[in-house]
Design an enzyme around this catalytic site. Structure first.
Site, PDB file in Angstrom:
ATOM      1  N   ASP A  25      11.311 -20.317 -12.949  1.00 32.12           N
ATOM      2  CA  ASP A  25      11.118 -19.851 -11.479  1.00 32.12           C
ATOM      3  C   ASP A  25       9.786 -20.361 -11.104  1.00 32.12           C
ATOM      4  O   ASP A  25       8.757 -19.826 -11.502  1.00 32.12           O
ATOM      5  CB  ASP A  25      11.043 -18.486 -11.738  1.00 32.12           C
ATOM      6  CG  ASP A  25      10.721 -17.737 -10.349  1.00 32.12           C
ATOM      7  OD1 ASP A  25      10.752 -18.408  -9.202  1.00 32.12           O
ATOM      8  OD2 ASP A  25      10.513 -16.494 -10.261  1.00 32.12           O
ATOM      9  N   LYS A  87       4.570 -24.237  -2.728  1.00 31.63           N
ATOM     10  CA  LYS A  87       5.739 -24.381  -2.410  1.00 31.63           C
ATOM     11  C   LYS A  87       6.080 -24.036  -0.675  1.00 31.63           C
ATOM     12  O   LYS A  87       6.907 -24.410  -0.213  1.00 31.63           O
ATOM     13  CB  LYS A  87       6.325 -22.803  -3.315  1.00 31.63           C
ATOM     14  CG  LYS A  87       7.977 -22.658  -3.174  1.00 31.63           C
ATOM     15  CD  LYS A  87       8.254 -21.799  -3.925  1.00 31.63           C
ATOM     16  CE  LYS A  87      10.052 -21.398  -3.785  1.00 31.63           C
ATOM     17  NZ  LYS A  87      10.216 -20.322  -5.031  1.00 31.63           N
ATOM     18  N   GLU A 186      17.887 -18.872  -6.101  1.00 37.29           N
ATOM     19  CA  GLU A 186      17.057 -17.799  -6.633  1.00 37.29           C
ATOM     20  C   GLU A 186      17.950 -16.335  -6.733  1.00 37.29           C
ATOM     21  O   GLU A 186      18.044 -15.836  -7.721  1.00 37.29           O
ATOM     22  CB  GLU A 186      15.645 -17.360  -6.123  1.00 37.29           C
ATOM     23  CG  GLU A 186      14.681 -18.457  -6.273  1.00 37.29           C
ATOM     24  CD  GLU A 186      13.309 -18.443  -5.587  1.00 37.29           C
ATOM     25  OE1 GLU A 186      13.277 -17.663  -4.495  1.00 37.29           O
ATOM     26  OE2 GLU A 186      12.683 -19.413  -5.538  1.00 37.29           O
ATOM     27  N   ASP A 208      14.925  -9.890  -2.287  1.00 38.97           N
ATOM     28  CA  ASP A 208      13.830 -10.646  -2.945  1.00 38.97           C
ATOM     29  C   ASP A 208      12.656 -10.782  -2.315  1.00 38.97           C
ATOM     30  O   ASP A 208      12.338 -11.462  -1.283  1.00 38.97           O
ATOM     31  CB  ASP A 208      14.230 -12.001  -3.436  1.00 38.97           C
ATOM     32  CG  ASP A 208      13.308 -12.895  -4.099  1.00 38.97           C
ATOM     33  OD1 ASP A 208      11.866 -12.207  -4.285  1.00 38.97           O
ATOM     34  OD2 ASP A 208      13.474 -13.828  -4.699  1.00 38.97           O
TER      35      ASP A 208
HETATM   36  P1  ADP Z   1       6.662 -15.148  -5.742  1.00 38.02           P
HETATM   37  O1  ADP Z   1       8.233 -15.215  -6.022  1.00 38.02           O
HETATM   38  O2  ADP Z   1       6.197 -15.258  -4.062  1.00 38.02           O
HETATM   39  O3  ADP Z   1       5.968 -16.145  -6.431  1.00 38.02           O
HETATM   40  P2  ADP Z   1       6.307 -12.779  -6.953  1.00 38.02           P
HETATM   41  O4  ADP Z   1       7.778 -12.206  -7.254  1.00 38.02           O
HETATM   42  O5  ADP Z   1       5.612 -13.134  -8.295  1.00 38.02           O
HETATM   43  O6  ADP Z   1       6.091 -13.907  -5.901  1.00 38.02           O
HETATM   44  O7  ADP Z   1       5.463 -11.586  -6.124  1.00 38.02           O
HETATM   45  C1  ADP Z   1       4.112 -11.659  -6.029  1.00 38.02           C
HETATM   46  C2  ADP Z   1       3.812 -10.305  -5.284  1.00 38.02           C
HETATM   47  O8  ADP Z   1       4.134  -9.345  -5.939  1.00 38.02           O
HETATM   48  C3  ADP Z   1       2.299 -10.191  -4.980  1.00 38.02           C
HETATM   49  O9  ADP Z   1       2.197 -10.158  -3.740  1.00 38.02           O
HETATM   50  C4  ADP Z   1       1.965  -9.219  -5.909  1.00 38.02           C
HETATM   51  O10 ADP Z   1       0.658  -8.404  -5.066  1.00 38.02           O
HETATM   52  C5  ADP Z   1       3.066  -8.253  -5.694  1.00 38.02           C
HETATM   53  N1  ADP Z   1       3.015  -7.470  -7.123  1.00 38.02           N
HETATM   54  C6  ADP Z   1       2.929  -7.787  -8.531  1.00 38.02           C
HETATM   55  N2  ADP Z   1       2.793  -6.707  -9.147  1.00 38.02           N
HETATM   56  C7  ADP Z   1       2.941  -5.530  -8.113  1.00 38.02           C
HETATM   57  C8  ADP Z   1       2.688  -4.380  -8.403  1.00 38.02           C
HETATM   58  N3  ADP Z   1       2.587  -3.665  -9.650  1.00 38.02           N
HETATM   59  N4  ADP Z   1       2.812  -3.239  -7.214  1.00 38.02           N
HETATM   60  C9  ADP Z   1       2.932  -3.987  -6.147  1.00 38.02           C
HETATM   61  N5  ADP Z   1       2.949  -5.273  -5.897  1.00 38.02           N
HETATM   62  C10 ADP Z   1       2.968  -6.017  -6.987  1.00 38.02           C
HETATM   63 MG    MG Z   2      10.087 -15.167  -6.566  1.00 36.35          MG
END
Ligand code: ADP
Ligand code: MG
Length: 628
Positions: A25, A87, A186, A208
């Site tokens: 991912d 990205k 995804e 998502d």
């Molecule tokens: P991406 O797909 O864009 O790489 P992710 O799915 O990893 O992103 O999500 C990242 C986001 O999730 C960030 O904005 C982060 O602050 C939020 N995030 C991660 N853990 C938590 C949590 N426990 N509570 C709220 N938001 C969270």
């Molecule tokens: Mg993601």
């Protein structure tokens, strides 16, 4: 529509041999790698036991780049060399990035017309190269924990990624030395992780919400196969926006004045980090402590409670519900036709998000699989199938193309050949006639998008069909065929029907890297050619010059009148102008000397401002530049 099972090349000839395969991912904010071991999928962790690799790379002058948490930690002190959100930039041209340029803290090299590159201490770097660093790190992690080389990987991409972005992602993988068996959307990967392809029947929404992007899809599962009915999203919506709103909320309350210089950028970055930590803490707590280091050095505290957080972030959830309405409409269904909604992405951990999504879709959310890992897990399952480690009757997935593909016709109009949301792989053909008497060539312009005018769509490729025998207008018949393969990549061919002359093109999107260019990049990164060293020095000196000019110009604007007489101001302005001129040239040494001269010349000015104890003086970063 009848759905076909796809037979895959590269299936193992020896059924007992287990091939090492992984799902990746490659996220905007975080990236992960997962694999299937003894039949069950699991995310792989690094030496510290962490599964999430922040998608951040920091380039340094004479050292290996830092990837992940080390890079994140350095972001505040070294913002220009620390690249996040690659990205968002991948597969984009300089002109498409124009609007992003204004919000991203990087310096771009716009001389290379097609692939924008960021100027770093280690030379100019494209988003493809940055992504390749992240992929290399995950490859290393996978190979050391699996104890062997990976045969192939499945990499996930957002469903809305166009051809250029998909191709660029594959290029990044190639640079990282990975074999991509398949790019997978995804949301599709998330559904696979929940095993929704294993016997479930019905329609599911995949919601998502990540760090910077939002993606919503409707999947239809029937007879063991599933189909993506529709996709929509918002490429600029996510947890980062929540962080921004929380940061604004803090800023409105904290007694600080913003000064507009470089130390402010550092302060704002800190504010964003604190905002994110507070938000994440409130996922499990009712209230959280906010602590800020003020620009003056003192600390400032406040509290943020869950109810207030909910009201701060509600506008973001509202914004995500617009594309949700759109996908339902595109799929021709209502909420009542849905059998479930799957939550994906770190931001769906926020309880308010889950609550409102369930209310909107009027069904309970699937949230048992960690929303951070669910996409990587699904990709790992697909990779395991594609590598031939599963029985042959396991079905493969079918996706749709996100944007219509078509051709330019007379008058700058678009004729759509394959409509958006067509299930892939797909092939379609259409006949065109010659426009003029005696016309012997036809120019084919392939475009992607929903709009009627070519200028409003994205140009993918142009090619020519030559050798048409001269005929009266309208009697030459040219058949143009479009084929989209299982990765969503397009090839187009044109054939004159009476003579059989033919021309083909596999769409390498206009920004695309040729094989030679990729090889070149690989070679460049291995041996440092002399020009590379020079190019890097030049880039560094330019970055330095820009930084010096920018800081001095803003200092002059703020305090020039107060601390300098007219003659001094003129001398500084002239020195800035001459540095600006040199900066456009190619003489790194001359730029360096000019920066040093300017620093010396501005030293008394910096000293006077410091002495006056002005809060907005050349603090932090700028002290180093002007005070040395
Ligand atoms: P991406 O797909 O864009 O790489 P992710 O799915 O990893 O992103 O999500 C990242 C986001 O999730 C960030 O904005 C982060 O602050 C939020 N995030 C991660 N853990 C938590 C949590 N426990 N509570 C709220 N938001 C969270
Ligand atoms: Mg993601």
């Amino acid at each position: 529509m009848a759905l076909l099972q796809i037979s895959e090349p590269g299936k193992s000839t020896n059924p007992h041999e287990h091939r090492l395969a992984a799902g990746i991912d490659l996220g905007t904010t975080n990236s992960l790698v997962a694999t299937v071991r003894s039949g069950s999928p699991a995310v792989l962790v690094d030496e510290e036991g962490e599964s999430l690799l922040p998608s951040v790379v920091r380039y340094r002058a004479d050292a290996q780049p830092q990837v992940g948490r080390l890079a994140v930690a350095a972001a505040v002190e070294d913002p220009h060399n620390t690249i996040a959100s690659a990205k968002r930039m991948i597969g984009r041209t300089t002109s498409e990035l124009k609007t992003l340029h204004e919000v991203l803290p990087y310096r771009f090299d716009n001389e290379l017309a097609k692939i924008p590159r960021i100027l770093t201490a280690d030379g100019p770097r494209s988003a493809i190269e940055v992504s390749a660093e992240i992929l290399s790190e995950l490859k290393k992690r996978a190979e050391s924990s699996l104890g062997g080389e990976l045969t192939g990987v499945v990499i996930t991409v957002p469903a809305y990624f166009d051809d250029a972005q998909r191709q660029a992602t594959k290029d990044a993988a190639r640079l990282a030395g990975l074999t991509v068996m398949r790019l997978l959307n995804e949301p599709t990967a998330a559904a696979v992780a929940y095993g929704l392809d294993q016997g479930s029947e019905g329609k599911y929404a995949i919601y998502d919400l990540g760090g910077g992007t939002f993606d919503i899809s409707i999947l239809h599962l029937h007879e063991g196969v599933f189909e993506v009915l529709s996709t929509a999203g918002d490429s600029a919506l996510g947890g980062d926006d929540m962080d921004r709103l929380i940061a604004e909320w803090i800023l409105e309350r904290c007694p600080c004045e913003l000064s507009g210089n470089d130390s402010e950028a550092t302060f704002l970055r800190q504010l964003m980090l604190v905002a994110r930590e507070t938000k994440e803490a409130l996922t499990t707590q009712e209230s959280a402590e906010v602590e800020i280091d003020m620009p003056g050095g003192e600390k400032w505290h406040t509290q943020l409670d869950k109810t207030t957080l909910d009201s701060i972030i509600d506008p973001i959830i509202d914004k995500s519900l617009l594309p949700c309405r759109r996908v339902l409409r595109d799929a021709g269904i209502t909420q009542d036709d849905l059998d479930g909604v799957v939550l994906v992405g770190g931001s769906t951990r926020v309880p308010r998000v889950r609550e409102r999504v369930e209310t909107f879709f009027r069904c309970e959310a699937y949230a048992d699989v960690d929303p951070d890992s669910v996409v990587a897990i699904g990709a790992a399952i697909q990779a395991d199938i594609l590598a031939g480690n599963r029985p042959a009757d396991d079905m493969l997935l079918l996706d749709v193309i996100p944007l219509s593909l078509g051709l330019e016709i007379m008058g700058g109009m678009v004729e759509k050949i394959i409509p958006r949301n067509s299930t892939i792989p797909v092939g379609k053909a259409q006949e065109f006639t010659t426009y003029k008497d005696g016309q012997t060539a036809m120019s084919i312009h392939v475009v992607q998008g929903e709009r009627e005018l070519v200028t409003d769509c994205r140009s993918l490729a142009r090619f020519e069909l030559r050798g048409i025998p001269p005929m009266a207008a309208g009697s030459g018949r040219v058949q143009v065929s479009f084929k989209v393969d299982a990765d969503g990549l397009l090839s187009v061919s044109a054939r004159e029907m009476t003579t059989g002359v033919q021309a083909d093109v596999t769409i390498k999107p206009s920004y695309g890297l040729t094989d030679a260019e990729v090889e070149q990049m690989l070679r460049d990164s291995i041996d440092y050619a002399e020009e590379d060293m020079h190019a890097r020095m030049l880039a560094e000196q330019r970055v330095d010059a820009d930084r010096t000019i920018e800081a001095l110009v803003s200092a002059l604007e703020a305090d020039g009148e107060a601390f300098l007489d007219e003659e001094e101001r003129d001398r500084l302005t002239a020195a800035i102008d001459s540095l600006r001129t040199l900066r456009e040239g190619h003489d790194a040494d001359a730029i360096k000397q000019s920066v040093e001269a300017l620093n010396a010349l501005s030293e008394p000015f910096a000293a006077r401002r410091m002495n006056a104890g002005i809060h907005s003086a050349l603090a932090g970063h700028n002290i180093n530049e002007f005070g040395e």
